[in-house]
Design a protein around this motif. Structure first.
Motif, PDB file in Angstrom:
ATOM      1  N   SER A  81       0.807  -1.227   0.000  1.00  0.00           N
ATOM      2  CA  SER A  81       0.000   0.000   0.000  1.00  0.00           C
ATOM      3  C   SER A  81       0.840   1.277   0.000  1.00  0.00           C
ATOM      4  O   SER A  81       0.366   2.332   0.401  1.00  0.00           O
ATOM      5  CB  SER A  81      -0.976   0.021   1.181  1.00  0.00           C
ATOM      6  OG  SER A  81      -1.813  -1.107   1.127  1.00  0.00           O
ATOM      7  N   THR A  82       2.083   1.183  -0.444  1.00  0.00           N
ATOM      8  CA  THR A  82       2.892   2.390  -0.591  1.00  0.00           C
ATOM      9  C   THR A  82       3.512   2.407  -1.983  1.00  0.00           C
ATOM     10  O   THR A  82       3.669   1.377  -2.624  1.00  0.00           O
ATOM     11  CB  THR A  82       4.031   2.473   0.460  1.00  0.00           C
ATOM     12  OG1 THR A  82       4.920   1.391   0.250  1.00  0.00           O
ATOM     13  CG2 THR A  82       3.498   2.437   1.866  1.00  0.00           C
ATOM     14  N   GLY A  83       3.865   3.578  -2.417  1.00  0.00           N
ATOM     15  CA  GLY A  83       4.496   3.742  -3.712  1.00  0.00           C
ATOM     16  C   GLY A  83       5.968   4.062  -3.562  1.00  0.00           C
ATOM     17  O   GLY A  83       6.424   4.467  -2.489  1.00  0.00           O
ATOM     18  N   ASP A  84       6.709   3.866  -4.630  1.00  0.00           N
ATOM     19  CA  ASP A  84       8.134   4.154  -4.621  1.00  0.00           C
ATOM     20  C   ASP A  84       8.522   4.613  -6.024  1.00  0.00           C
ATOM     21  O   ASP A  84       7.970   4.147  -7.018  1.00  0.00           O
ATOM     22  CB  ASP A  84       8.939   2.897  -4.247  1.00  0.00           C
ATOM     23  CG  ASP A  84      10.432   3.167  -4.168  1.00  0.00           C
ATOM     24  OD1 ASP A  84      10.828   4.087  -3.419  1.00  0.00           O
ATOM     25  OD2 ASP A  84      11.195   2.475  -4.855  1.00  0.00           O
ATOM     26  N   ILE A  99       6.569   2.572  -8.740  1.00  0.00           N
ATOM     27  CA  ILE A  99       6.112   1.265  -8.273  1.00  0.00           C
ATOM     28  C   ILE A  99       5.037   1.451  -7.220  1.00  0.00           C
ATOM     29  O   ILE A  99       5.204   2.219  -6.277  1.00  0.00           O
ATOM     30  CB  ILE A  99       7.294   0.474  -7.675  1.00  0.00           C
ATOM     31  CG1 ILE A  99       8.348   0.241  -8.745  1.00  0.00           C
ATOM     32  CG2 ILE A  99       6.830  -0.837  -7.065  1.00  0.00           C
ATOM     33  CD1 ILE A  99       9.683  -0.140  -8.195  1.00  0.00           C
ATOM     34  N   ASP A 100       3.925   0.725  -7.405  1.00  0.00           N
ATOM     35  CA  ASP A 100       2.827   0.748  -6.441  1.00  0.00           C
ATOM     36  C   ASP A 100       2.594  -0.704  -6.006  1.00  0.00           C
ATOM     37  O   ASP A 100       2.053  -1.506  -6.770  1.00  0.00           O
ATOM     38  CB  ASP A 100       1.581   1.352  -7.090  1.00  0.00           C
ATOM     39  CG  ASP A 100       0.424   1.493  -6.121  1.00  0.00           C
ATOM     40  OD1 ASP A 100       0.653   1.420  -4.897  1.00  0.00           O
ATOM     41  OD2 ASP A 100      -0.709   1.655  -6.601  1.00  0.00           O
ATOM     42  N   THR A 101       3.023  -1.048  -4.789  1.00  0.00           N
ATOM     43  CA  THR A 101       2.930  -2.418  -4.301  1.00  0.00           C
ATOM     44  C   THR A 101       1.489  -2.742  -3.910  1.00  0.00           C
ATOM     45  O   THR A 101       0.899  -2.071  -3.075  1.00  0.00           O
ATOM     46  CB  THR A 101       3.863  -2.630  -3.084  1.00  0.00           C
ATOM     47  OG1 THR A 101       5.180  -2.225  -3.453  1.00  0.00           O
ATOM     48  CG2 THR A 101       3.871  -4.078  -2.641  1.00  0.00           C
ATOM     49  N   LYS A 102       0.934  -3.787  -4.519  1.00  0.00           N
ATOM     50  CA  LYS A 102      -0.440  -4.212  -4.244  1.00  0.00           C
ATOM     51  C   LYS A 102      -0.485  -5.318  -3.194  1.00  0.00           C
ATOM     52  O   LYS A 102      -1.384  -5.356  -2.367  1.00  0.00           O
ATOM     53  CB  LYS A 102      -1.112  -4.721  -5.533  1.00  0.00           C
ATOM     54  CG  LYS A 102      -1.186  -3.681  -6.633  1.00  0.00           C
ATOM     55  CD  LYS A 102      -2.040  -2.518  -6.216  1.00  0.00           C
ATOM     56  CE  LYS A 102      -2.179  -1.487  -7.304  1.00  0.00           C
ATOM     57  NZ  LYS A 102      -2.835  -0.272  -6.861  1.00  0.00           N
ATOM     58  N   ASP A 120       2.126  -2.686  -9.453  1.00  0.00           N
ATOM     59  CA  ASP A 120       1.940  -1.950 -10.703  1.00  0.00           C
ATOM     60  C   ASP A 120       3.192  -1.121 -10.907  1.00  0.00           C
ATOM     61  O   ASP A 120       3.672  -0.459  -9.978  1.00  0.00           O
ATOM     62  CB  ASP A 120       0.724  -1.025 -10.626  1.00  0.00           C
ATOM     63  CG  ASP A 120      -0.589  -1.779 -10.679  1.00  0.00           C
ATOM     64  OD1 ASP A 120      -0.593  -2.951 -11.116  1.00  0.00           O
ATOM     65  OD2 ASP A 120      -1.621  -1.212 -10.271  1.00  0.00           O
ATOM     66  N   MET A 121       3.705  -1.167 -12.134  1.00  0.00           N
ATOM     67  CA  MET A 121       4.911  -0.402 -12.439  1.00  0.00           C
ATOM     68  C   MET A 121       4.680   0.396 -13.715  1.00  0.00           C
ATOM     69  O   MET A 121       4.173  -0.125 -14.705  1.00  0.00           O
ATOM     70  CB  MET A 121       6.100  -1.345 -12.625  1.00  0.00           C
ATOM     71  CG  MET A 121       7.393  -0.605 -12.935  1.00  0.00           C
ATOM     72  SD  MET A 121       8.819  -1.704 -12.943  1.00  0.00           S
ATOM     73  CE  MET A 121       8.452  -2.767 -14.326  1.00  0.00           C
ATOM     74  N   ASN A 130       0.756  -4.388 -14.412  1.00  0.00           N
ATOM     75  CA  ASN A 130       0.839  -5.225 -13.221  1.00  0.00           C
ATOM     76  C   ASN A 130       1.847  -6.343 -13.441  1.00  0.00           C
ATOM     77  O   ASN A 130       1.846  -7.007 -14.462  1.00  0.00           O
ATOM     78  CB  ASN A 130      -0.523  -5.813 -12.854  1.00  0.00           C
ATOM     79  CG  ASN A 130      -0.432  -6.595 -11.559  1.00  0.00           C
ATOM     80  OD1 ASN A 130      -0.288  -7.803 -11.558  1.00  0.00           O
ATOM     81  ND2 ASN A 130      -0.477  -5.888 -10.446  1.00  0.00           N
ATOM     82  N   THR A 131       2.715  -6.517 -12.463  1.00  0.00           N
ATOM     83  CA  THR A 131       3.752  -7.545 -12.514  1.00  0.00           C
ATOM     84  C   THR A 131       3.744  -8.294 -11.197  1.00  0.00           C
ATOM     85  O   THR A 131       3.509  -7.705 -10.145  1.00  0.00           O
ATOM     86  CB  THR A 131       5.138  -6.899 -12.738  1.00  0.00           C
ATOM     87  OG1 THR A 131       5.099  -6.145 -13.957  1.00  0.00           O
ATOM     88  CG2 THR A 131       6.235  -7.945 -12.834  1.00  0.00           C
ATOM     89  N   SER A 132       3.969  -9.600 -11.260  1.00  0.00           N
ATOM     90  CA  SER A 132       4.124 -10.374 -10.027  1.00  0.00           C
ATOM     91  C   SER A 132       5.500 -11.029 -10.038  1.00  0.00           C
ATOM     92  O   SER A 132       6.008 -11.429 -11.092  1.00  0.00           O
ATOM     93  CB  SER A 132       3.022 -11.406  -9.863  1.00  0.00           C
ATOM     94  OG  SER A 132       3.068 -12.355 -10.889  1.00  0.00           O
ATOM     95  N   LEU A 133       6.063 -11.113  -8.882  1.00  0.00           N
ATOM     96  CA  LEU A 133       7.405 -11.664  -8.697  1.00  0.00           C
ATOM     97  C   LEU A 133       7.306 -12.745  -7.635  1.00  0.00           C
ATOM     98  O   LEU A 133       6.834 -12.495  -6.521  1.00  0.00           O
ATOM     99  CB  LEU A 133       8.320 -10.531  -8.220  1.00  0.00           C
ATOM    100  CG  LEU A 133       9.810 -10.691  -8.245  1.00  0.00           C
ATOM    101  CD1 LEU A 133      10.324 -10.974  -9.654  1.00  0.00           C
ATOM    102  CD2 LEU A 133      10.458  -9.434  -7.710  1.00  0.00           C
TER     103      LEU A 133
END
Length: 140
Positions: A81-84, A99-102, A120-121, A130-133
């Motif tokens: 819930s934070t962006g970077d 980057i916005d961590t979901k 989301d990047m 949207n990307t998942s790692l």
């Protein structure tokens, strides 16, 4: 505690069915203070030969960092819930990544474990993707 580890990294962009990139590589795994670290060298296959990738896993603060140093350099911070905003330096130029961590799930101990990040990047104001790692660490 510094151990050798087998590291599996799978990256997928959600809108593209067959756009999964998976790398399995040897590396090192250790704990320093309250954080676990995973370190490995990128290869020609990833397109980042000459780069060392470090994952910093901070379960206490629920924070995950991806740090690359070498031909490609960046420090990307993931916290739910934070962006970077980070700079991604490549041999072809520098990109600004937002980057916005979901979602961020970390299950890690002295034997290894798993990390999952969904984010989301966007690059320089373009539409977010949207990307998942998925990361699996098997300490040996």
């Amino acid at each position: 505690m510094k151990k050798t580890a087998l590291i599996s990294v799978s990256s997928k962009q959600s809108k593209k069915e067959n756009d999964t990139i998976e790398v399995v590589t040897p590396g090192s795994f250790y704990k320093k203070e309250n954080c676990y670290y995973v370190v490995y060298n990128e290869t020609e296959i990833s397109g980042m030969e000459g780069t060392t990738t470090t994952f910093k896993i901070n379960s206490q603060d629920n924070k995950f960092s991806l740090i690359r140093i070498g031909t490609t350099s960046t420090k990307m911070e993931f916290q739910k819930s934070t962006g970077d905003i980070s700079l991604y330096n490549t041999p072809y130029g520098t990109l600004e990544l937002k980057i916005d961590t979901k979602e961020l799930n970390m299950d890690i101990n002295d034997n290894g474990g798993n990390v999952f990040v969904s984010y989301d990047m966007s690059v320089a104001g373009q539409k977010p993707q949207n990307t998942s790692l998925k990361i699996n660490i098997k300490a040996q």
